[in-house]
Design an enzyme around this catalytic site. Structure first.
Site, PDB file in Angstrom:
ATOM      1  N   ASP A   4      38.181  42.579  37.954  1.00  8.62           N
ATOM      2  CA  ASP A   4      37.921  42.068  36.609  1.00  8.62           C
ATOM      3  C   ASP A   4      39.080  41.084  36.454  1.00  8.62           C
ATOM      4  O   ASP A   4      40.560  40.954  36.554  1.00  8.62           O
ATOM      5  CB  ASP A   4      38.001  42.529  35.707  1.00  8.62           C
ATOM      6  CG  ASP A   4      37.619  42.189  34.512  1.00  8.62           C
ATOM      7  OD1 ASP A   4      36.469  41.119  34.305  1.00  8.62           O
ATOM      8  OD2 ASP A   4      38.623  42.598  33.308  1.00  8.62           O
ATOM      9  N   SER A  40      34.272  38.159  37.857  1.00  7.83           N
ATOM     10  CA  SER A  40      34.449  37.650  36.011  1.00  7.83           C
ATOM     11  C   SER A  40      32.916  36.915  35.112  1.00  7.83           C
ATOM     12  O   SER A  40      32.880  36.647  36.033  1.00  7.83           O
ATOM     13  CB  SER A  40      35.577  37.176  35.836  1.00  7.83           C
ATOM     14  OG  SER A  40      35.658  36.733  34.325  1.00  7.83           O
TER      15      SER A  40
END
Lengths: 221, 221
Positions: B9, B115
């Site tokens: 992430d 993301s």
């Protein structure tokens, strides 16, 4: 298109969740307000996350897990007794002061509840308030195993009522729920009792009302 | 199964969003922390709501709308200049202090970013930090027009990397993201730098790390 049926959100729209907040304050003196804020925020967050993950759990279970998180995050105990007390309070929520009168003025028009609540939570609160005969349908998301604002939830109302979505007025005090219902294709009335700031979600309701009492005039009753 | 690739992430995991919070405090003295808390909460909320409503907007736009709401809710102005300043800060976020060293110790293993950020936000922050050659892929949810934790997002990583999901280690400091990745089928490492309380979402990560520095040992480097 004239409105031929009205569909209501339950918690916070018809039924006042304030008694649960008061109970939080009794059980956790000085921390009740904070606890109930975190509890509510996580309750909603978990419905959205589990819907997106396709890992549905019913609202009773979600509400309990959110309560457990809220207690843990505030460093408070959360035994079975406390959880039962708070969960049972959901079954005995009172309607908002104007709700029964407002619903009475709508008689003759088909009315329904469409809620995240599980049937085991919704049916008792409707019955405990003597509203069984007021609503043609008490619809739970549990039928489709996904939460608001998924269009699959809103779709349940026109199906059950046999009224096209464009002729349904949807009433909620949760702005995101109102926006979801609008995106689906209902005519939407947002009840803003608290002067809340509307979210920036790219859509607006047909009208903003201060309470349910303004509804009858809007639908020509 | 041994881990053959790692997927990270971005915001809050690799890149520290604290500089945006500091900037909020400079622009709104005494209200910066509150503003950035509301901003972040609404940013996430809007990604979940729009995903469920099937009304995708890219992360840049969502972030701007969340900022607009945050300012409005605190009774603060939010002109174009302020919005541009804060949005541009996202393009120049710094990595966490340990991030570059930790990534360096993983060289030889395929690494990717997965993301919510739009390509227009992700590519500059990767480039501004000289990380273009570190990641085999910088993957944005924008390809599938839905946000985390939808399994359609996580599915992008095994496709791009050509590695089965069971052999992918997913790294996030957002617990709900870790849980979503776990539900999809990754091996998951939750970075908990702040001692956060884990959410009650019915699943747990493989391991909880204090920082990215602990990662290399876990994957046998």
């Amino acid at each position: 298109m004239p409105i031929r049926a009205l569909v209501f959100d339950a918690y916070g729209t018809l039924f006042d969740v304030h008694s649960v907040i008061d109970l939080c304050e009794q059980l956790y003196p000085g921390k009740g307000e904070k606890l109930s804020l975190v509890w509510r925020a996580k309750q909603l967050e978990y419905t959205w996350l589990r819907s997106l993950m396709a890992e549905y759990e019913d609202f009773q279970r979600i509400t309990e897990m959110a309560l457990r998180y809220a207690c843990k995050s505030l460093g408070q105990p959360c035994d079975t007794e406390v959880r039962d007390t708070l969960m049972n309070a959901y079954l005995r929520l009172a309607p908002y002061p104007e709700a029964k009168g407002a619903l009475g003025r709508l008689s003759g028009m088909p009315l329904a509840i469409l809620s995240n609540g599980s049937p085991g939570m919704l049916n008792p609160v409707v019955k405990n308030n003597g509203l069984e005969d007021t609503f043609a349908h008490v619809i739970s998301v549990d039928e489709v195993k996904i939460y608001k604002p998924s269009p699959r939830v809103y779709e349940l109302a026109p199906k059950k009522l046999g009224v096209p979505k464009e002729a349904i007025g949807f009433v909620s005090s949760n702005y995101w729920d109102a926006v979801g219902a609008k995106a689906f294709g209902f005519q939407v009335f947002w009840i803003n009792r608290t002067g809340a700031v509307p979210d920036e979600l790219g859509r607006s309701p047909e009208a903003i009302l201060n309470s349910l009492a303004e509804l009858a005039a809007l639908v020509g009753r």
